[in-house]
Structure formats: structure tokens, C-alpha cells
Design an enzyme around this catalytic site. Structure first.
Site, mmCIF file in Angstrom:
data_model
loop_
_atom_site.group_PDB
_atom_site.id
_atom_site.type_symbol
_atom_site.label_atom_id
_atom_site.label_comp_id
_atom_site.label_asym_id
_atom_site.label_seq_id
_atom_site.Cartn_x
_atom_site.Cartn_y
_atom_site.Cartn_z
ATOM 1 N N GLU A 42 -42.378 -142.035 -23.055
ATOM 2 C CA GLU A 42 -41.410 -141.003 -22.699
ATOM 3 C C GLU A 42 -42.149 -139.948 -21.891
ATOM 4 O OE1 GLU A 42 -38.242 -141.189 -23.106
ATOM 5 O OE2 GLU A 42 -38.301 -143.039 -24.271
ATOM 6 N N CYS B 154 -39.209 -131.570 -20.806
ATOM 7 C CA CYS B 154 -39.437 -132.716 -19.918
ATOM 8 C C CYS B 154 -38.236 -133.024 -19.036
ATOM 9 C CB CYS B 154 -39.834 -133.947 -20.721
ATOM 10 S SG CYS B 154 -38.593 -134.477 -21.913
#
Length: 495
Positions: A210, A244
Site C-alpha cells: 500500500e 497517502c
């Protein structure tokens, strides 16, 4: 034997006892994790306050609330997820039992990130527990206080042999990566992601990465700019930009830029007052190294809003940059901080070309009321996720897979996707020893007639409802009976 080796060996031994496979054990551990989040809320919030200056409400809203929802979902759905999953059959297997069985992979390594140190570390752990694995949990050393709380308190609630916590920095992580795991789940940046993948390759260990990247935000000139700017400002400056999937930069037509700046400034003042430094809902950069990295990005760009900073306090005000050039320093890497560059483009086509020249982002944001604009952006770009007329909230939808593509990551998670990501989906076919005559078409000697029958059974497609299945079984039974009768006649003839 190092502490890291001991943790992995302990987890492996505990997994081999088989206790993690029991659905009752999984549910019990998940409920214990829920109890940890409730009973230790104060410790959790205080740790994040020290690490990132998040308020107690902010920690619950952006960290633990989603975890509680994820745990509740896993507890409710676990029997369904773990049950055998029937699949479509062909004519050759119509009388057989054909299904998929999700089984645990073994020992999983979870390497968390510092920006949401509880959410992105424990959410994969929820999936690891639900899918029956053991898991070694490695929190980020950057959030020192959070890592300490996780190390000291989590083993009081969970099976500490099955789910050990290992703290430390780069040397400890490197030592962990030298061990053999059955899956590695990493949240962080792409540079480290490559190192994780290289280490995993030595043991052919599957990985979920991720990562992140520069998530674009295209604002159509005809949309409601005021609403768009409130949502962009929230998505960008939450957690001081250290998210993110934060919108990394805005693409818009030149005529819209000044309106965007004006509305973004209004939203910043509404959310964080005219002095964000004193606002309890505005965080801080995680450390001085990241502070200096972010401030250095301002060198060759024009500040339109904000720009104030204080290294000792790790404070950088919500900042908007105007007329940013593609070769500006702020456009060379993921910002991961409270700087919002605006780049002007001549319409949608140029925006799409600009996005496609870069690496595939983790998220792509579009603000428009025009379905044609939305469809064109969706169909002519690639990203981990697409969100129209909002920011970040797709992360909260457990029925959507969350993950990157290309440089922004591989694999996905959330809800059932985490369960499947950390399971081996084993294909199972259970056949009886009767009706052997049906198999004659596959046995030598091979003939054109046998091939014809094989083509019929393999290539014919039927929509099997329950009535259709009964009829088909009847047909197969007749064919089998005829084949058996023919076999007996031939046997009698040649005897």
C-alpha cells in the site's frame, strides 16, 4: 537468536498448533482487539497527540472509528467469508461438489506506517486474525510513543504468541525481512516498497504493498468551486497533509485559478481559524527531517496562501501555491505535507495527458457536474481509486477494494478484500467413484468420436437453474446408463 527471529519462530509454532484456525478463536481475538480500542482509548490518543499533535476527537475520527467498524464487520461476516464458496460447474462436473475454500496462509508480517499509526497497522491485523493467520506486527518507529503503547499494551489483549509486536527501526525491519513469512503487508512509500518486494522474492512470499504517489485533483471550470474547495481543503490539510490519498496537486484552467485560491483560503480559515498554529484540530509534521524536506519544496514556487512555518514546533501552515510549473521541486515527488500546488492546463484533454505522463496514482479526484467529463477521466486514466466530487471518503467504504496500481502499490484490502488477500483461496472438487462410464471419453485410445463428446461436454454453455440441474442430471444419468449398457454388451460379445 535475535528478538525478531524469536517473534517469528513463536508465531510459527503457535500457528502450527492450529488454534488460530478455529472461528471461535478468531472471533474472540477480534472482540479482544475491540476491547483494547475501547479500554485503552486514552493511552492511544495521548500517544498520537505526542507523535502528530492530533486531538483526541481527531484520533477517534480518523484512526479508531474505522477500526471499530472493520472489526464489527469481520465478526458479523466471518462465518460467511470462511464458508465454502460454490462455483459454476460445467457438464463434466455437474454431479460433483465444486467450491472454493479460504484457508489461512500461515504467518503474516505487517509493517505499519507512521501517518495513521493505528489505522494502517491494525486494519491489516483485523484481516490477518479473521483469516486465521498468525501475524508479526511491526509498527513504525517514527511514531515513537504509539509504537511503545502498541508494544506494551496490545499483548495484554491478544494472543501474544500468535500476534507478537516487534518494535525498532531499520535494522530490526531488515532482520524481520530476512525471515520467512507466508505474506507481507507493507504500508509506506514506493522506495521502501521495492526493498520489501526484493526481500520477499527470496522466499517467493506474496506481498501487499500500500504505497502512495502524487494523487491528482482536476477541478472542472463549471462545477461549484466553493463546495469543491471546502472538500479539497479538508482532504489535503487533514493530518497536516500527511495522508497517502491526500490530493497532491490541483489541475484547472487558468481562468479558474484565482477563484480556487480565494475559496481555498476561506475554507482554511473556516476549518483552522486565521491562526492554524493555535488550532487544536491542526496537526504537526512528524519530525524535523520531514519538516525540512517539505519546506525545501517551496523554493521555486509562488505562495498564494499560507507559507508560515516553525521548525522547532514542526509547524507548516496550510499553504496554496499558484502558477506551479511541472518541473518545480514540489512536483518531483509525493508532497506528504500541507502544500497544495495549482497547475493550469488548457482543458480536460491536457489534464488527462498530464496525469498519464506520471506514475499511476493511488487516488484520482475529479470535481465536475458533467457526466461526460467524469466518464472521460475515468476511462482514459488509471489509478488505484477514483473519487468524484469529494476526497478521501472512498477509504471508509469497506465494500470497495482499497489499493494501488503500478507505482502506487499492489493488492487491496478493507472488509472481505483483506480476508481474501490474506487467505489462500483453494479450489476444491469432490467427485464420487460412480458413473465411471462418463470418463471413457478422456481415456485412451483417443478417437474422433471421443473428441466430439469431449467438445460437447467442455464447450457447451448452459444456464443451470435448479430445474435445469435436475433435468441435466436426468440426461446425464440416461447417457451413463446407455454407456454402461453398451460396455456390458461389448464385454459379453468379446467374452
Amino acid at each position: 537468536m535475535s528478538r525478531e527471529q524469536q517473534a517469528v519462530a513463536s508465531a510459527r509454532r503457535a500457528f502450527e498448533t492450529g488454534r488460530s484456525k478455529s472461528l471461535e478463536h478468531r472471533v474472540r481475538q477480534l472482540k479482544n482487539l475491540q476491547r483494547f480500542l475501547t479500554e485503552r482509548r486514552r493511552d492511544i490518543c495521548q500517544a498520537v497527540k505526542k507523535d502528530l499533535n492530533k486531538s483526541e476527537v481527531g484520533v477517534q475520527m480518523y484512526e479508531t472509528l474505522g477500526l471499530e467498524e472493520e472489526i464489527g464487520l469481520a465478526v458479523r461476516k466471518l462465518k460467511e467469508w470462511a464458508a465454502p464458496r460454490p462455483v459454476e460447474k460445467n457438464l463434466l462436473t455437474v454431479s460433483d461438489s465444486v467450491y472454493i475454500k479460504a484457508e489461512p496462509l500461515g504467518v503474516v508480517l505487517i509493517i505499519g506506517a507512521w501517518n495513521y499509526p493505528w489505522a494502517v497497522t491494525l486494519q491489516p491485523l483485523v484481516g490477518a486474525i479473521a483469516s486465521g493467520n498468525a501475524a508479526v506486527v511491526k509498527p513504525s518507529e517514527v511514531c515513537v510513543h504509539t509504537a511503545k503503547v502498541m508494544d506494551e499494551l496490545l499483548p495484554l489483549y491478544l494472543d501474544k504468541e500468535l500476534y507478537p509486536v516487534v518494535t525498532g527501526g531499520v535494522p530490526e525491519t531488515q532482520e524481520l525481512l530476512r525471515q520467512r513469512f507466508d505474506h507481507i503487508f507493507y504500508t509506506g512509500n514506493s522506495a521502501v516498497g521495492k526493498l520489501i518486494m526484493a526481500a520477499a522474492a527470496k522466499h517467493l512470499t506474496p506481498v501487499t504493498l500500500e504505497l502512495g504517489g502524487k494523487s491528482p485533483c482536476y477541478v472542472d471550470s463549471k462545477c461549484d468551486v466553493a463546495v469543491a474547495c471546502r472538500r479539497v481543503a479538508w482532504g489535503k490539510f487533514t493530518n497536516c497533509g500527511q495522508t497517502c490519498i491526500a490530493p497532491d496537486y490541483i489541475l484547472c484552467e487558468p481562468a479558474v485559478q484565482q477563484r480556487l485560491i480565494r475559496e481555498l483560503q476561506k475554507a482554511i480559515e473556516e476549518f483552522y481559524t486565521d491562526d492554524p498554529k493555535t488550532c487544536p484540530d491542526y496537526g504537526r509534521i512528524v519530525n524535523q527531517r520531514h519538516f525540512r524536506r517539505i519546506v525545501s519544496m517551496l523554493q521555486d514556487s509562488t505562495i498564494a496562501v499560507g507559507g508560515d512555518n516553525d521548525e522547532e514546533d514542526r509547524f507548516i501552515a496550510p499553504t496554496v501555491l499558484r502558477d506551479v510549473k511541472p518541473d518545480a521541486k514540489v512536483m518531483q515527488e509525493e508532497i506528504f505535507g500541507p502544500l497544495l500546488p495549482i497547475l493550469t492546463v488548457n482543458g480536460l484533454d491536457e489534464a488527462i495527458r498530464f496525469i498519464n505522463k506520471g506514475e499511476k496514482p493511488l487516488a484520482l479526484y475529479v470535481f465536475s457536474d458533467d457526466d461526460k467529463v467524469i466518464k472521460k477521466m475515468r476511462d482514459e486514466t488509471s489509478s488505484g481509486g477514483l473519487l468524484v466530487n469529494d476526497c478521501l471518503v472512498h477509504y471508509s467504504v469497506s465494500s470497495l477494494p482499497f489499493g494501488g496500481v503500478g507505482n502506487s502499490g499492489m493488492g487491496c484490502y478493507h472488509g472481505k478484500y483483506t480476508f481474501d488477500q490474506m487467505s489462500h483461496l483453494r479450489g476444491c472438487l469432490i467427485k464420487g467413484l460412480k458413473m465411471e462410464a462418463m470418463n471413457n471419453m478422456r481415456y485412451p485410445p483417443h478417437t474422433a468420436k471421443k473428441l466430439g463428446w469431449a467438445r460437447f461436454f467442455v464447450l457447451k454453455n448452459f444456464n443451470f437453474g435448479w430445474i435445469g440441474r435436475l433435468l441435466l442430471l436426468a440426461v446425464v444419468a440416461v447417457l451413463a446408463a446407455a454407456a454402461v449398457q453398451r460396455y456390458h454388451l461389448l464385454e459379453k460379445y468379446y467374452s
